[in-house]
Design an enzyme around this catalytic site. Structure first.
Site, PDB file in Angstrom:
ATOM      1  N   THR A  18      12.529 -25.116 -19.976  1.00 21.26           N
ATOM      2  CA  THR A  18      13.325 -24.778 -18.798  1.00 21.26           C
ATOM      3  C   THR A  18      12.826 -23.473 -18.175  1.00 21.26           C
ATOM      4  OG1 THR A  18      15.186 -25.658 -20.055  1.00 21.26           O
ATOM      5  CG2 THR A  18      15.714 -24.599 -17.979  1.00 21.26           C
ATOM      6  N   SER A 113      14.765 -14.244 -23.140  1.00 22.17           N
ATOM      7  CA  SER A 113      16.038 -14.128 -22.450  1.00 22.17           C
ATOM      8  C   SER A 113      17.198 -13.773 -23.369  1.00 22.17           C
ATOM      9  CB  SER A 113      16.298 -15.433 -21.696  1.00 22.17           C
ATOM     10  OG  SER A 113      17.380 -15.271 -20.833  1.00 22.17           O
ATOM     11  N   HIS A 114      18.182 -14.687 -23.440  1.00 24.33           N
ATOM     12  CA  HIS A 114      19.411 -14.427 -24.196  1.00 24.33           C
ATOM     13  C   HIS A 114      19.239 -14.726 -25.684  1.00 24.33           C
ATOM     14  CE1 HIS A 114      18.963 -18.466 -22.861  1.00 24.33           C
ATOM     15  NE2 HIS A 114      19.726 -18.866 -23.868  1.00 24.33           N
ATOM     16  N   ASP A 277      21.943 -10.126 -19.819  1.00 20.11           N
ATOM     17  CA  ASP A 277      21.278 -10.659 -21.017  1.00 20.11           C
ATOM     18  C   ASP A 277      19.981  -9.919 -21.343  1.00 20.11           C
ATOM     19  OD1 ASP A 277      19.741 -11.630 -18.909  1.00 20.11           O
ATOM     20  OD2 ASP A 277      19.264 -13.502 -19.930  1.00 20.11           O
ATOM     21  N   ASP A 279      16.825 -10.238 -20.697  1.00 17.06           N
ATOM     22  CA  ASP A 279      15.848  -9.913 -19.652  1.00 17.06           C
ATOM     23  C   ASP A 279      16.494  -9.583 -18.307  1.00 17.06           C
ATOM     24  OD1 ASP A 279      16.669 -12.581 -19.451  1.00 17.06           O
ATOM     25  OD2 ASP A 279      14.865 -13.171 -18.389  1.00 17.06           O
ATOM     26  N   ASP A 281      18.539 -11.225 -16.240  1.00 16.89           N
ATOM     27  CA  ASP A 281      18.759 -12.150 -15.125  1.00 16.89           C
ATOM     28  C   ASP A 281      20.128 -12.828 -15.160  1.00 16.89           C
ATOM     29  OD1 ASP A 281      18.154 -13.769 -17.264  1.00 16.89           O
ATOM     30  OD2 ASP A 281      16.523 -14.865 -16.280  1.00 16.89           O
ATOM     31  N   ARG A 282      20.836 -12.715 -16.279  1.00 14.20           N
ATOM     32  CA  ARG A 282      22.169 -13.329 -16.335  1.00 14.20           C
ATOM     33  C   ARG A 282      23.259 -12.290 -16.132  1.00 14.20           C
ATOM     34  NH1 ARG A 282      22.388 -18.061 -20.803  1.00 14.20           N
ATOM     35  NH2 ARG A 282      20.375 -18.988 -20.324  1.00 14.20           N
ATOM     36  N   THR A 344      18.645 -28.168 -13.823  1.00 15.09           N
ATOM     37  CA  THR A 344      18.794 -26.899 -14.530  1.00 15.09           C
ATOM     38  C   THR A 344      17.474 -26.122 -14.547  1.00 15.09           C
ATOM     39  OG1 THR A 344      20.554 -27.759 -15.897  1.00 15.09           O
ATOM     40  CG2 THR A 344      19.293 -25.936 -16.810  1.00 15.09           C
ATOM     41  N   GLU A 363      23.853 -20.912 -11.468  1.00 14.98           N
ATOM     42  CA  GLU A 363      23.915 -21.854 -12.578  1.00 14.98           C
ATOM     43  C   GLU A 363      25.129 -21.517 -13.435  1.00 14.98           C
ATOM     44  OE1 GLU A 363      20.017 -23.478 -14.195  1.00 14.98           O
ATOM     45  OE2 GLU A 363      19.670 -21.322 -14.152  1.00 14.98           O
ATOM     46  N   GLU A 364      25.654 -22.549 -14.093  1.00 12.09           N
ATOM     47  CA  GLU A 364      26.823 -22.347 -14.947  1.00 12.09           C
ATOM     48  C   GLU A 364      26.525 -21.434 -16.133  1.00 12.09           C
ATOM     49  OE1 GLU A 364      26.460 -23.567 -18.188  1.00 12.09           O
ATOM     50  OE2 GLU A 364      24.495 -24.309 -17.561  1.00 12.09           O
ATOM     51  N   SER A 365      25.234 -21.261 -16.442  1.00 15.39           N
ATOM     52  CA  SER A 365      24.833 -20.476 -17.597  1.00 15.39           C
ATOM     53  C   SER A 365      24.746 -18.988 -17.286  1.00 15.39           C
ATOM     54  CB  SER A 365      23.484 -20.986 -18.088  1.00 15.39           C
ATOM     55  OG  SER A 365      22.546 -20.939 -17.017  1.00 15.39           O
ATOM     56  N   LYS A 376      17.154 -15.419 -10.990  1.00 13.97           N
ATOM     57  CA  LYS A 376      18.540 -15.007 -11.008  1.00 13.97           C
ATOM     58  C   LYS A 376      18.576 -13.522 -11.350  1.00 13.97           C
ATOM     59  CE  LYS A 376      19.188 -17.093 -15.631  1.00 13.97           C
ATOM     60  NZ  LYS A 376      18.085 -18.036 -15.821  1.00 13.97           N
TER      61      LYS A 376
HETATM   62  C1  VG1 Z   1      19.265 -22.460 -20.257  1.00 17.84           C
HETATM   63  C2  VG1 Z   1      20.342 -22.607 -19.202  1.00 17.84           C
HETATM   64  C3  VG1 Z   1      19.707 -22.698 -17.828  1.00 17.84           C
HETATM   65  C4  VG1 Z   1      18.822 -21.468 -17.593  1.00 17.84           C
HETATM   66  C5  VG1 Z   1      17.820 -21.337 -18.713  1.00 17.84           C
HETATM   67  C6  VG1 Z   1      17.000 -20.068 -18.601  1.00 17.84           C
HETATM   68  O1  VG1 Z   1      18.424 -23.600 -20.234  1.00 17.84           O
HETATM   69  O2  VG1 Z   1      21.129 -23.744 -19.460  1.00 17.84           O
HETATM   70  O3  VG1 Z   1      20.726 -22.788 -16.869  1.00 17.84           O
HETATM   71  O4  VG1 Z   1      18.150 -21.571 -16.375  1.00 17.84           O
HETATM   72  O5  VG1 Z   1      18.486 -21.307 -19.971  1.00 17.84           O
HETATM   73  O6  VG1 Z   1      17.817 -18.934 -18.544  1.00 17.84           O
HETATM   74  P1  VG1 Z   1      18.581 -24.821 -21.264  1.00 17.84           P
HETATM   75  O7  VG1 Z   1      17.443 -25.733 -20.974  1.00 17.84           O
HETATM   76  O8  VG1 Z   1      18.564 -24.219 -22.643  1.00 17.84           O
HETATM   77  O9  VG1 Z   1      19.923 -25.427 -20.983  1.00 17.84           O
HETATM   78  V1  VG1 Z   1      17.246 -17.448 -19.113  1.00 17.84           V
HETATM   79  O10 VG1 Z   1      18.374 -16.316 -18.841  1.00 17.84           O
HETATM   80  O11 VG1 Z   1      16.716 -17.933 -20.513  1.00 17.84           O
HETATM   81  O12 VG1 Z   1      15.809 -17.185 -18.235  1.00 17.84           O
HETATM   82 CO    CO Z   2      17.642 -14.449 -19.055  1.00 18.41          CO
END
Ligand code: VG1
Ligand code: CO
Length: 543
Positions: A18, A113-114, A277, A279, A281-282, A344, A363-365, A376
């Site tokens: 993703t 990321s997270h 988070d 990096d 972006d959240r 997504t 995004e919902e995340s 983001k």
């Molecule tokens: C998750 C989230 C998605 C987001 C992605 C990257 O992906 O659901 O909405 O864009 O992480 O976010 P997945 O495929 O695990 O559902 V981040 O903050 O990691 O760049």
């Molecule tokens: Co992130």
């Protein structure tokens, strides 16, 4: 300086997900692994010759080492310039901004990321293109192709450079510019938002906490909230980036940021709280006594963005990922603007933003952003909320309730089943997908199924099609369940089930979220044969 060519073996499974390539840190640390992937990126983009790249990451374990490797390889591959955040740090949105501002051809962002950081945790590497956004599927597919056939990489035989010292140096024939990671980003925020109004808010005693979760946004939040906007010292919590994020999950949701949530739920808690988070972006948004779901946040921001100077002429349109609640659709409808539904992952917003079709996306995340960058942006969302609060002079709770009273409430929750056996998860998805055509008209947990399909996205800008983006089941009355497998996990499969139910303005707006969704949850679990196929009776994480 000698350019060395080393052999490397193609490694299967280097498929960008993703959001770039995510693996266990120890996998990235295997000799030649980073090299093989980075050379694949350079090969996929027709080489690095004469190009400028922005390079930085979220500061997690192995960040600095990977950057040194990338720099040597960029130089050996003929790159002209590398712009690197001091100390190897750049938040994802700040990297996106730098790529755009400096007209770089691309960027390499090091982050998972997270996901937690550390030698036994996760690492990641993502390539962004010249619009500042994540590489589109056409590019990631080519990178993947390269990883399967690559047999050598180029590097230099040089010492590490000092990432801590601002200014220019050279590495082979390449110029390396070490830049302040915060300065350009902070100036951009100053242009978009009414800093005077927000300053006034803090001067009047508005009490806020921002939890940087020991991750990359600490320095950004301190510089912007405390230094420029005058929020008192101590507003930013856990503000020093650490390689293992203080051994936590830098994931801004009510589970992993519980101390912050508890603080703001207390009667004498701060007026406003937010977190970001790994990096940057959240974002998570909270007001005293209230958690704003990311889907609601997108809707509220869309309805009120015009209150901030950067959006005073209104917004062109909004886009949300398919599983995100449809709260913003109602706002778009009322405003007479378009609302796009994408798969997504932020990479799908790039074309819509570039074409000027949308201004805000979400995004919902816990991801929200706008056309100011192509990622983001956590702090951006926090500042837009602050700007709206300052102009309206109302609490978060007040703003959210007014929103529901006007548009209705989309009860929403995501249930994650983590580290599920990968084959079992795939089998569950296949079986349900095959059953989809027969579902309409059937009933589940007392709900009647209206429609059921596999989401496939037709990009309105470049005409590309991305299939198999999630199973959707809608029920009579508008409730919805969505199922998809995560593309960012590093262990087994993560099954995500997204649940939504709408209550109109005159309906009951005060049900506890999980209670409001329990029937939809039961219906989806039954249809997917969840317990039998995964052995799970309840989700690992509910957000
Ligand atoms: C998750 C989230 C998605 C987001 C992605 C990257 O992906 O659901 O909405 O864009 O992480 O976010 P997945 O495929 O695990 O559902 V981040 O903050 O990691 O760049
Ligand atoms: Co992130």
């Amino acid at each position: 300086m000698t350019i060395l060519t080393h052999a490397c073996t193609p490694v299967s499974g280097q498929k960008p997900g993703t959001s770039g390539l995510r693996k266990k840190t120890r996998v990235f640390m295997e000799p030649g692994y980073v090299e093989c992937f980075v050379q694949s990126i350079f090969n996929a983009i027709d080489g690095a010759d004469g190009k400028t790249f922005v390079i930085g990451g979220d500061g997690r374990f192995f960040n600095a080492e990977a950057i040194q490797t990338i720099l040597r390889m960029a130089a050996a591959n003929g790159a002209e310039r590398a712009i690197v955040g001091q100390g190897g740090l750049l938040s994802t949105p700040a990297a996106s901004h730098l790529i755009r501002k400096r007209r770089a051809q691309g960027g390499l962002i090091l982050s998972a990321s997270h996901n937690p950081g550390g030698i036994d945790a996760d690492f990641g590497l993502k390539y962004n293109v010249s619009n500042g956004g994540p590489a589109p599927e056409s590019v990631t597919a080519e990178i993947f192709e390269q990883t399967r056939t690559i047999d050598s990489y180029k590097t230099l035989d040089t010492d590490d450079i000092d990432l801590g010292e601002l200014g220019k140096t050279t590495l082979g024939d390449m110029t390396v510019e070490i830049v302040d990671p915060v300065a350009d980003y902070a100036s951009l925020m100053e242009k978009l938002f009414d800093f005077e109004a927000i300053k006034g808010l803090f001067q009047a005693g508005f009490d806020m906490r921002f939890d940087a979760m020991h991750a990359v946004t600490g320095p950004y939040a301190k510089a912007i909230l405390e230094d420029r906007l005058g929020a008192p010292e101590g507003t930013v919590l856990n503000g020093r980036p650490s390689v293992d994020f203080g051994k936590g999950h830098p994931d801004p949701n009510p589970i992993w940021a519980k101390p912050l949530v508890d603080m703001v739920m207390a009667e004498d808690g701060p007026d406003f709280a937010a977190a970001s988070d790994g990096d940057g972006d959240r974002n998570m948004i909270l007001g005293r006594g209230v958690y704003v779901t990311p889907s609601d946040s997108l809707a509220v921001l869309a309805a009120n963005a015009h209150l901030a100077p950067g959006y005073k002429d209104g917004i062109a349109g909004v886009a949300r990922s398919m599983p995100t609640s449809r709260a913003c659709d109602r706002v778009a409808e009322a405003m007479g603007i378009a609302c796009y539904e994408t798969p997504t992952g932020w990479k799908f917003f790039g074309n819509l933003l570039d074409a000027g079709k949308v201004t805000l996306c979400g995004e919902e995340s816990a991801g929200t952003g706008s056309d100011h960058v192509r990622e983001k942006d956590g702090l951006w969302a926090v500042l837009l909320w602050l700007n709206i609060i300052a102009v309206k002079g109302q609490s978060v709770q007040h703003i959210l309730r007014d929103h529901w009273k006007e548009y209705g409430r989309n009860y929403y929750s995501r249930h994650d089943y983590e580290a599920v056996d990968a084959e079992a998860a795939a089998a569950l998805m296949t079986a349900l997908e095959e059953a989809l055509p027969k579902l309409p008209g059937q009933s589940a947990a007392g709900l009647t199924i209206k429609e059921a399909d596999q989401f496939s996205y037709h990009d309105p800008v470049d005409g590309s099609v991305s299939g198999k983006q999630g199973l959707r089941i809608t029920f009579d009355g508008g409730a919805r369940g969505v199922l998809r497998l995560s593309g960012t996990g590093t262990e087994g499969a993560t099954l995500r089930i997204y649940l939504e139910r709408y209550a109109p303005p005159e309906g009951d707006l005060d049900i506890e979220t999980q209670d409001a969704l329990s029937t939809v949850a039961a219906a989806v679990a039954g249809l997917a044969d969840l317990q039998k196929r995964t052995g799970r009776t309840k989700p690992d994480v509910m957000t």
